[in-house]
Design a protein around this motif. Structure first.
Motif, PDB file in Angstrom:
ATOM      1  N   PHE A 271       0.806  17.449   9.862  1.00 17.95           N
ATOM      2  CA  PHE A 271      -0.226  16.487   9.498  1.00 17.95           C
ATOM      3  C   PHE A 271       0.061  15.824   8.155  1.00 17.95           C
ATOM      4  N   ALA A 272      -0.660  14.742   7.933  1.00 17.09           N
ATOM      5  CA  ALA A 272      -0.531  13.962   6.704  1.00 17.09           C
ATOM      6  C   ALA A 272      -1.422  14.592   5.615  1.00 17.09           C
ATOM      7  N   PRO A 273      -1.147  14.299   4.357  1.00 13.22           N
ATOM      8  CA  PRO A 273      -0.125  13.352   3.911  1.00 13.22           C
ATOM      9  C   PRO A 273       1.211  14.049   3.729  1.00 13.22           C
ATOM     10  N   GLY A 274       2.252  13.261   3.849  1.00 13.20           N
ATOM     11  CA  GLY A 274       3.552  13.800   3.499  1.00 13.20           C
ATOM     12  C   GLY A 274       3.654  13.929   1.990  1.00 13.20           C
ATOM     13  N   GLU A 275       4.243  15.033   1.534  1.00  9.26           N
ATOM     14  CA  GLU A 275       4.564  15.144   0.110  1.00  9.26           C
ATOM     15  C   GLU A 275       5.858  14.360  -0.091  1.00  9.26           C
ATOM     16  N   TYR A 276       5.774  13.318  -0.875  1.00  6.60           N
ATOM     17  CA  TYR A 276       6.878  12.375  -0.979  1.00  6.60           C
ATOM     18  C   TYR A 276       7.992  12.974  -1.817  1.00  6.60           C
ATOM     19  N   ARG A 277       9.050  13.402  -1.155  1.00  4.97           N
ATOM     20  CA  ARG A 277      10.184  14.036  -1.816  1.00  4.97           C
ATOM     21  C   ARG A 277      11.035  12.978  -2.511  1.00  4.97           C
ATOM     22  N   THR A 278      11.224  13.164  -3.794  1.00  3.34           N
ATOM     23  CA  THR A 278      11.946  12.205  -4.635  1.00  3.34           C
ATOM     24  C   THR A 278      12.843  12.962  -5.593  1.00  3.34           C
ATOM     25  N   LEU A 279      14.016  12.425  -5.874  1.00  3.90           N
ATOM     26  CA  LEU A 279      14.903  13.004  -6.885  1.00  3.90           C
ATOM     27  C   LEU A 279      14.753  12.177  -8.154  1.00  3.90           C
ATOM     28  N   TYR A 280      14.108  12.754  -9.153  1.00  4.57           N
ATOM     29  CA  TYR A 280      13.846  12.045 -10.403  1.00  4.57           C
ATOM     30  C   TYR A 280      15.023  12.240 -11.358  1.00  4.57           C
ATOM     31  N   LEU A 281      15.424  11.143 -12.016  1.00  2.00           N
ATOM     32  CA  LEU A 281      16.571  11.168 -12.915  1.00  2.00           C
ATOM     33  C   LEU A 281      16.073  11.125 -14.359  1.00  2.00           C
ATOM     34  N   ASN A 282      16.483  12.108 -15.137  1.00  2.77           N
ATOM     35  CA  ASN A 282      16.015  12.204 -16.521  1.00  2.77           C
ATOM     36  C   ASN A 282      16.889  11.326 -17.404  1.00  2.77           C
ATOM     37  N   GLU A 283      16.466  10.076 -17.585  1.00  2.00           N
ATOM     38  CA  GLU A 283      17.287   9.122 -18.318  1.00  2.00           C
ATOM     39  C   GLU A 283      17.257   9.328 -19.825  1.00  2.00           C
ATOM     40  N   GLN A 471       7.528  -1.870  -8.260  1.00  2.00           N
ATOM     41  CA  GLN A 471       8.460  -1.084  -7.458  1.00  2.00           C
ATOM     42  C   GLN A 471       9.888  -1.620  -7.559  1.00  2.00           C
ATOM     43  N   LYS A 472      10.040  -2.936  -7.665  1.00  2.00           N
ATOM     44  CA  LYS A 472      11.377  -3.512  -7.811  1.00  2.00           C
ATOM     45  C   LYS A 472      11.987  -3.143  -9.170  1.00  2.00           C
ATOM     46  N   LEU A 473      11.178  -3.201 -10.229  1.00  2.00           N
ATOM     47  CA  LEU A 473      11.665  -2.835 -11.557  1.00  2.00           C
ATOM     48  C   LEU A 473      12.099  -1.373 -11.595  1.00  2.00           C
ATOM     49  N   ILE A 474      11.316  -0.526 -10.965  1.00  5.66           N
ATOM     50  CA  ILE A 474      11.648   0.902 -10.914  1.00  5.66           C
ATOM     51  C   ILE A 474      12.928   1.125 -10.123  1.00  5.66           C
ATOM     52  N   HIS A 475      13.057   0.397  -9.010  1.00  6.17           N
ATOM     53  CA  HIS A 475      14.269   0.486  -8.189  1.00  6.17           C
ATOM     54  C   HIS A 475      15.487   0.028  -8.980  1.00  6.17           C
ATOM     55  N   ASP A 476      15.378  -1.107  -9.658  1.00  4.00           N
ATOM     56  CA  ASP A 476      16.522  -1.667 -10.383  1.00  4.00           C
ATOM     57  C   ASP A 476      16.945  -0.788 -11.554  1.00  4.00           C
ATOM     58  N   ASP A 477      15.986  -0.088 -12.164  1.00  2.00           N
ATOM     59  CA  ASP A 477      16.315   0.797 -13.288  1.00  2.00           C
ATOM     60  C   ASP A 477      16.788   2.166 -12.815  1.00  2.00           C
ATOM     61  N   VAL A 478      16.707   2.410 -11.531  1.00  2.00           N
ATOM     62  CA  VAL A 478      17.102   3.686 -10.912  1.00  2.00           C
ATOM     63  C   VAL A 478      16.426   4.853 -11.631  1.00  2.00           C
ATOM     64  N   CYS A 479      15.121   4.760 -11.735  1.00  2.00           N
ATOM     65  CA  CYS A 479      14.350   5.845 -12.336  1.00  2.00           C
ATOM     66  C   CYS A 479      14.370   7.094 -11.450  1.00  2.00           C
ATOM     67  N   ALA A 480      14.507   6.878 -10.159  1.00  2.00           N
ATOM     68  CA  ALA A 480      14.465   7.975  -9.202  1.00  2.00           C
ATOM     69  C   ALA A 480      15.073   7.505  -7.888  1.00  2.00           C
ATOM     70  N   VAL A 481      15.407   8.469  -7.043  1.00  2.00           N
ATOM     71  CA  VAL A 481      15.925   8.155  -5.710  1.00  2.00           C
ATOM     72  C   VAL A 481      14.907   8.637  -4.677  1.00  2.00           C
ATOM     73  N   PRO A 482      14.166   7.713  -4.027  1.00  2.00           N
ATOM     74  CA  PRO A 482      13.206   8.111  -2.993  1.00  2.00           C
ATOM     75  C   PRO A 482      13.944   8.730  -1.803  1.00  2.00           C
ATOM     76  N   LEU A 483      13.406   9.795  -1.257  1.00  2.00           N
ATOM     77  CA  LEU A 483      14.079  10.488  -0.168  1.00  2.00           C
ATOM     78  C   LEU A 483      13.266  10.429   1.131  1.00  2.00           C
ATOM     79  N   PHE A 484      12.247  11.258   1.255  1.00  2.00           N
ATOM     80  CA  PHE A 484      11.507  11.315   2.524  1.00  2.00           C
ATOM     81  C   PHE A 484      10.117  11.882   2.274  1.00  2.00           C
ATOM     82  N   SER A 485       9.252  11.679   3.240  1.00  2.00           N
ATOM     83  CA  SER A 485       7.910  12.279   3.199  1.00  2.00           C
ATOM     84  C   SER A 485       7.955  13.596   3.958  1.00  2.00           C
ATOM     85  N   LEU A 486       7.748  14.674   3.258  1.00  2.00           N
ATOM     86  CA  LEU A 486       7.738  15.982   3.912  1.00  2.00           C
ATOM     87  C   LEU A 486       6.313  16.281   4.368  1.00  2.00           C
TER      88      LEU A 486
END
Length: 520
Positions: A271-283, A471-486
């Motif tokens: 069932f929902a919600p998926g816990e959004y699995r993300t790899l966060y990069l410590n810049e 979301q585009k700014l975050i993507h371009d700065d590579v703050c994190a890598v979105p993976l999947f909804s668990l």
């Protein structure tokens, strides 16, 4: 014999007398729900509860002014709870709630009043007492107009406002008397208005709740809940199969789901919600302070392979910093392509032709360690060595909040509006170490202006545009890598009837309500 036990025995005997059944039959009526979960409770204060176990327990003990209908995580299902009705001004800045009459706090802490609601929401907005304070930044005032009326004034419209006063996170209402009497975090002894009340917690063993006989919707069918701490997936599964447990936190892998579902006496709930699995990069950690290194990490990861490993039912992939299905999610920025050769060239351009070594604090949990092992192998193909420091889950939570990890693999579910996720994970006010910190492991701060502007924007189209820009700014700065909804995976005996159809629950566990029952 405790006061709670006496209360429940009296309730059981009363049921027996009223129905004309024998004491033997009466004993069979009362049942304790035995639940198995993988991690200990770390904080029973609902305004501090962020880990899965803590959030689940809070959901069984507390109410909000409104609630998500049992079994649903859809904001469209929000319905009255401690409030019977509410009105809002045309500009969306003033909300007035009318409280339900006759609601009693657990364990004799008296009737619910507007002052309790004022205290609870002011507490939720206080960073010294709440992990969700940043969500309540627009709360200009909370006032008791009389004993049964609460008025909230906002400095600006809040996306998904009702979610902030629902039976979820900071919206849970606590007893002012109990909180002030017991002190910080209730001294581990919380008091709410929900169907089950706290009885005992034994570290790394179990947490016991008992039925609240004075619950305003009626005394629960169950006599209580014992939440047992069983870290081993196989041990929980065996206990469920043998009948020692009635409900367990499952292994969120497709293979496990398929295997357990073959047992005709077991029901697996996804069932929902998926816990959004993300790899966060410590810049803030070298060499991740170099954007080409962050890009190399992103292009070294094969998200499709990870999603396939987890399983399409359990782990559908995401496309943005905002979780899939949230209002305001935008995939316009695209995804990071899997390209190990590009990753190598980016590392060389950054001055690391021989590759790099990164460290990661990793939970031993079955929902995390196997995924990080897959990521470790993928990174290695691009010349990125990831050294994993595997620790138990509570230690993992502690250490990632001490800024000890270059990469943080983390999953969370929030109210399904873009602002809740952007504010808590990608705004500078949420960075670890700041007074308003929640759980931002990416140290991202490139989209503050867009996030702030969207929060107060009254035009829905402009608001969506601002969220997309963020979301585009975050993507371009590579703050994190979105993976999947668990997705949430629990398994139960077919004798357990929730009393509703389960499609979602923001508190990450099946709701155990006054209607939940166990068949003999």
């Amino acid at each position: 014999m405790t006061g709670n036990t006496v209360t429940n025995l009296r309730r059981i005997l009363g049921m027996a007398v009223a129905s004309g059944v024998s004491m033997t039959s009466a004993a069979a009526i009362a049942a304790t729900l035995n639940v198995g979960i993988n991690m200990d409770a770390t904080n029973l204060d609902p305004h501090r509860a962020t880990a899965t176990t803590d959030v689940a327990l809070a959901g069984w003990m507390f109410n909000g002014l409104v609630r998500f209908a049992p079994g649903s995580a859809d904001p469209a299902s929000i319905e009255p709870d401690l409030a019977t009705s509410w009105e809002t001004s045309e500009d969306g800045l003033t909300w007035t709630f009318h409280l339900r009459d006759g609601v009693e706090f657990q364990r004799g802490y008296g009737p619910l009043t507007a002052e309790d609601v004022v205290y609870s929401l002011e507490r939720a907005a206080d960073p010294e007492r709440s992990s969700f304070a940043n969500d309540y930044a627009a709360f200009e005032s909370v006032e008791a107009l009389d004993a049964e009326t609460v008025q909230i004034k906002l400095s600006a419209p809040v996306p998904g406002f009702l979610g902030l006063v629902a039976n979820y996170h900071g919206g849970m209402v606590v007893s002012r008397k109990a909180a002030e009497e017991k002190g910080d975090a209730f001294n581990g002894d919380p008091v709410g208005t929900g169907p089950f009340e706290f009885q005992e917690a034994v570290t790394q063993q179990h947490v016991d709740l008992v039925a609240n006989p004075d619950y305003y919707r009626g005394a629960p069918e169950l006599d209580g809940i014992r939440l047992q701490i069983i870290p081993s997936d196989s041990s929980r599964e065996l206990a469920l199969m043998s009948g020692e447990l009635d409900l367990i936190y499952g292994k969120r892998e497709q293979r496990w789901v398929d295997q357990v579902s073959r047992n005709e006496n077991i029901i697996v709930d996804i069932f929902a919600p998926g816990e959004y699995r993300t790899l966060y990069l410590n810049e803030t950690h070298a060499p991740l302070d170099n954007i080409n290194v962050r890009k190399a990490v992103a292009h070294a990861i094969n998200v499709d392979e990870i999603s396939a490993f987890v399983g399409e039912d359990v782990g559908p992939r995401g496309c943005s910093a905002v979780p899939s299905g949230y209002l305001g999610e935008s995939c316009d920025a695209g995804i990071y392509s899997h390209d190990p050769e590009l990753a190598k060239s980016l590392l060389a351009e950054a001055g690391f032709p021989d590759g790099i070594t990164l460290t990661a604090v990793v939970s031993s949990s079955s929902s995390q360690k196997p995924i990080m092992e897959v990521i470790q192998a993928q990174l290695a193909q691009a010349g990125i060595k990831m050294e994993m420091n595997v620790v138990d889950h509570p230690t993992y939570h502690q250490q990632i909040r001490q800024d000890l990890s270059d990469l943080v693999f983390y999953g969370a579910a929030r109210f399904p509006v873009a602002d809740s996720y952007l504010s808590q994970f990608y705004h500078s006010q949420a960075i670890v170490g700041t007074p308003t910190a929640v759980t931002n492991f990416s140290h991202c701060k490139v989209a503050d202006a867009q996030i702030d502007a969207a929060r107060v924007e009254t035009n829905p189209e402009t608001q969506m545009q601002l969220w997309a820009e963020a979301q585009k700014l975050i993507h371009d700065d590579v703050c994190a890598v979105p993976l999947f909804s668990l997705m949430q995976v629990w398994a139960r005996s077919d004798k357990l009837d929730y009393g509703y159809e389960l499609t979602g629950n923001l508190n990450l566990a099946p709701s155990i309500t006054e209607n939940t029952a166990l068949a003999e």
